[in-house]
Write a protein that holds these residues in place. Structure first.
Motif, mmCIF file in Angstrom:
data_model
loop_
_atom_site.group_PDB
_atom_site.id
_atom_site.type_symbol
_atom_site.label_atom_id
_atom_site.label_comp_id
_atom_site.label_asym_id
_atom_site.label_seq_id
_atom_site.Cartn_x
_atom_site.Cartn_y
_atom_site.Cartn_z
ATOM 1 N N TYR A 213 0.679 -1.067 -0.263
ATOM 2 C CA TYR A 213 -0.098 -0.189 0.091
ATOM 3 C C TYR A 213 0.660 1.574 -0.305
ATOM 4 O O TYR A 213 0.485 2.305 -0.627
ATOM 5 C CB TYR A 213 -0.720 0.414 1.752
ATOM 6 C CG TYR A 213 -0.944 1.692 1.550
ATOM 7 C CD1 TYR A 213 -2.632 1.673 0.963
ATOM 8 C CD2 TYR A 213 -1.620 2.016 3.038
ATOM 9 C CE1 TYR A 213 -3.435 2.553 0.845
ATOM 10 C CE2 TYR A 213 -1.890 3.635 2.845
ATOM 11 C CZ TYR A 213 -2.875 3.684 2.491
ATOM 12 O OH TYR A 213 -3.473 4.934 2.624
ATOM 13 N N VAL A 214 1.777 1.208 1.133
ATOM 14 C CA VAL A 214 2.868 2.113 1.028
ATOM 15 C C VAL A 214 3.682 2.705 -0.221
ATOM 16 O O VAL A 214 3.754 3.646 -0.677
ATOM 17 C CB VAL A 214 3.607 2.512 2.060
ATOM 18 C CG1 VAL A 214 4.505 3.531 2.188
ATOM 19 C CG2 VAL A 214 2.841 2.525 3.330
ATOM 20 N N ALA A 215 4.345 1.398 -0.882
ATOM 21 C CA ALA A 215 4.648 1.929 -2.198
ATOM 22 C C ALA A 215 3.836 1.857 -3.275
ATOM 23 O O ALA A 215 4.706 2.825 -4.149
ATOM 24 C CB ALA A 215 5.882 0.298 -2.640
ATOM 25 N N PHE A 216 2.566 1.237 -3.290
ATOM 26 C CA PHE A 216 1.727 2.175 -4.150
ATOM 27 C C PHE A 216 1.952 3.660 -4.103
ATOM 28 O O PHE A 216 1.587 4.183 -5.085
ATOM 29 C CB PHE A 216 0.064 1.129 -3.724
ATOM 30 C CG PHE A 216 -1.005 1.906 -4.777
ATOM 31 C CD1 PHE A 216 -0.579 1.662 -6.645
ATOM 32 C CD2 PHE A 216 -1.884 1.631 -4.748
ATOM 33 C CE1 PHE A 216 -1.027 1.735 -6.631
ATOM 34 C CE2 PHE A 216 -2.826 1.828 -5.250
ATOM 35 C CZ PHE A 216 -3.016 1.475 -6.907
ATOM 36 N N VAL B 239 1.328 9.326 -21.322
ATOM 37 C CA VAL B 239 2.001 8.240 -20.479
ATOM 38 C C VAL B 239 2.094 8.488 -19.383
ATOM 39 O O VAL B 239 2.234 6.954 -17.826
ATOM 40 C CB VAL B 239 3.447 9.231 -21.300
ATOM 41 C CG1 VAL B 239 4.364 8.234 -20.132
ATOM 42 C CG2 VAL B 239 3.665 8.850 -22.596
ATOM 43 N N VAL B 240 1.739 9.465 -18.894
ATOM 44 C CA VAL B 240 1.356 8.749 -16.802
ATOM 45 C C VAL B 240 -0.010 8.485 -16.851
ATOM 46 O O VAL B 240 0.639 7.098 -16.161
ATOM 47 C CB VAL B 240 1.167 10.904 -16.519
ATOM 48 C CG1 VAL B 240 0.919 10.576 -15.222
ATOM 49 C CG2 VAL B 240 1.998 11.064 -16.803
ATOM 50 N N ALA B 241 -0.645 8.289 -17.668
ATOM 51 C CA ALA B 241 -1.898 7.811 -17.574
ATOM 52 C C ALA B 241 -0.899 5.650 -17.306
ATOM 53 O O ALA B 241 -1.916 4.942 -16.711
ATOM 54 C CB ALA B 241 -2.571 7.901 -18.571
ATOM 55 N N TRP C 152 -3.199 15.408 -4.550
ATOM 56 C CA TRP C 152 -3.928 15.619 -4.496
ATOM 57 C C TRP C 152 -5.119 14.387 -4.609
ATOM 58 O O TRP C 152 -5.902 13.693 -3.273
ATOM 59 C CB TRP C 152 -4.245 16.814 -4.205
ATOM 60 C CG TRP C 152 -5.027 17.193 -5.515
ATOM 61 C CD1 TRP C 152 -3.929 17.590 -6.787
ATOM 62 C CD2 TRP C 152 -5.553 17.001 -6.384
ATOM 63 N NE1 TRP C 152 -4.267 17.565 -7.243
ATOM 64 C CE2 TRP C 152 -5.539 17.303 -7.719
ATOM 65 C CE3 TRP C 152 -6.852 16.190 -6.379
ATOM 66 C CZ2 TRP C 152 -6.286 17.663 -8.703
ATOM 67 C CZ3 TRP C 152 -7.626 16.215 -7.040
ATOM 68 C CH2 TRP C 152 -7.498 16.646 -8.197
ATOM 69 N N LEU C 153 -5.105 13.888 -6.272
ATOM 70 C CA LEU C 153 -5.930 12.542 -6.693
ATOM 71 C C LEU C 153 -5.588 11.543 -6.028
ATOM 72 O O LEU C 153 -6.431 10.649 -5.878
ATOM 73 C CB LEU C 153 -5.687 12.792 -8.103
ATOM 74 C CG LEU C 153 -6.720 11.952 -8.873
ATOM 75 C CD1 LEU C 153 -8.537 12.282 -8.781
ATOM 76 C CD2 LEU C 153 -6.068 12.236 -10.046
ATOM 77 N N VAL C 154 -4.143 11.385 -5.615
ATOM 78 C CA VAL C 154 -3.375 9.555 -5.420
ATOM 79 C C VAL C 154 -4.583 9.925 -4.109
ATOM 80 O O VAL C 154 -4.962 8.918 -3.640
ATOM 81 C CB VAL C 154 -2.167 9.706 -5.394
ATOM 82 C CG1 VAL C 154 -2.183 7.981 -4.461
ATOM 83 C CG2 VAL C 154 -1.498 9.712 -5.925
ATOM 84 N N VAL D 211 3.021 8.859 -7.165
ATOM 85 C CA VAL D 211 3.167 10.318 -7.258
ATOM 86 C C VAL D 211 4.546 10.568 -8.142
ATOM 87 O O VAL D 211 4.243 11.075 -8.691
ATOM 88 C CB VAL D 211 3.053 10.767 -5.460
ATOM 89 C CG1 VAL D 211 3.989 12.063 -5.478
ATOM 90 C CG2 VAL D 211 2.126 9.901 -4.635
ATOM 91 N N TRP D 212 5.349 9.397 -7.611
ATOM 92 C CA TRP D 212 6.637 9.544 -8.331
ATOM 93 C C TRP D 212 6.461 9.048 -9.742
ATOM 94 O O TRP D 212 7.157 10.055 -10.885
ATOM 95 C CB TRP D 212 7.033 8.201 -8.474
ATOM 96 C CG TRP D 212 9.071 7.945 -8.945
ATOM 97 C CD1 TRP D 212 9.500 9.008 -8.414
ATOM 98 C CD2 TRP D 212 9.510 7.187 -10.158
ATOM 99 N NE1 TRP D 212 10.812 8.917 -9.462
ATOM 100 C CE2 TRP D 212 10.179 7.242 -10.044
ATOM 101 C CE3 TRP D 212 8.294 5.799 -10.182
ATOM 102 C CZ2 TRP D 212 10.899 6.955 -11.517
ATOM 103 C CZ3 TRP D 212 9.012 5.847 -11.965
ATOM 104 C CH2 TRP D 212 10.097 5.812 -11.832
#
Length: 306
Positions: free
Chosen positions: A27-30, A192-194, A42-44, A35-36
């Protein structure tokens, strides 16, 4: 582990702790990975927190609505409540809410994020096929899930997979709509981000899926053991399991697929692969043969002790 008269299961407790720890790491890595790769922080937070709140506090209501179930009072279902009352007294545990789902699919499930919100539900198809002794054994199985708190753990564990699955679908659609346009200030294109979000989410979905499936199969064996020892009638649970799995083949596939998303919480899966295969390894439940073999061994052991 709950303070009740169900037999303790250290293996289940250990597996729940390990699963929740590993899922916490994932979960934390997700979140960090999202974000990375460029998803706004804020969306995350909005997506992850929003799904977490809904999944945790509304899981019982969502399951009830999806199954077409409704809570019943002792006046409406005196026999069913009498069985639950007797088992709760035997197990020395608080009584959960009781519900009935009007479907011919023979099954039962327990859901809820805490003991106060927990509901044990049986279908009309199950009641029609089982006698009271067999029904009592199945309900004891479901109550053991409540007592061991693995219902709560499965509710929480399922949340990560839901979020990841949602982001996979949303990311694919967004990438298709966004096309190959460039991002702001020379950054990566939105598409690309998506697609990066889709890749990260897909990996997380697979990891959460495998972890919850391994826990789910063990918790079903644990619930069978607990129910068999509480009622001292493992043969009744075996008889119920045989009847249900045999009659499941006579239910229209369309009806089974409608309830298939709740397989992880059912007494026995609505649809499942037969024999040893990849589908059985990824199943929410162990093979019926394994469950019956365990119940037969418990019956022999209780017979020797008696």
């Amino acid at each position: 582990m709950a303070r009740d008269r169900f037999i303790p299961d250290r293996g289940l407790t250990t597996r729940m702790a390990v699963t929740m720890t590993l899922l916490g790491v994932v979960y934390v890595a997700f979140v960090i990975a999202l974000v990375w790769v460029g998803m706004p922080w804020w969306l995350v937070i909005l997506v992850v927190a929003g799904f977490a709140v809904v999944q945790y506090f509304a899981s019982d209501r969502i399951a009830m609505v999806a199954m077409g179930a409704h809570e019943v009072t002792p006046r409406q279902e005196p026999e069913l409540h009498a069985i639950v009352d007797r088992l709760c007294a035997m197990a020395d545990m608080p009584k959960p809410r009781v519900a009935v789902a009007r479907t011919d699919v023979p099954n039962a499930f327990a859901t809820g994020h805490s003991r106060k919100s927990t509901v044990v539900c049986v279908t009309t198809g199950l009641r029609r096929r089982l006698d009271n002794v067999e029904l009592e054994a199945v309900i004891a199985h479901e109550l053991s899930h409540v007592a061991h708190r693995d219902v709560t753990v499965m509710t929480i564990a399922g949340f990560l997979g839901i979020v990841a699955g949602f982001l996979v679908q949303a990311g694919v659609r967004f990438a298709f709509i966004a096309g190959g346009g460039r991002g702001r200030e020379g950054g990566p294109a939105p598409a690309v981000v998506a697609l990066l979000v889709v890749a990260v989410s897909a990996v997380v979905w697979v990891l959460s899926f495998l972890l919850t499936r391994m826990l789910s199969r063990y918790r079903e064996l644990s619930a069978d053991r607990a129910a068999a020892h509480l009622t001292a009638r493992p043969s009744a649970l075996g008889s119920a399991l045989t009847k249900i799995t045999g009659d499941m083949a006579r239910i229209p596939t369309r009806d089974l697929r409608q309830v298939e998303p709740f397989n992880a919480f059912f007494f026995t899966p609505a649809l499942s692969g037969e024999g040893f295969s990849l589908s059985s390894l990824l199943s929410t439940h162990p093979p019926v043969e394994q469950r019956l073999s365990q119940l037969a061994e418990i019956s022999r052991r209780l017979g020797r002790e008696g």
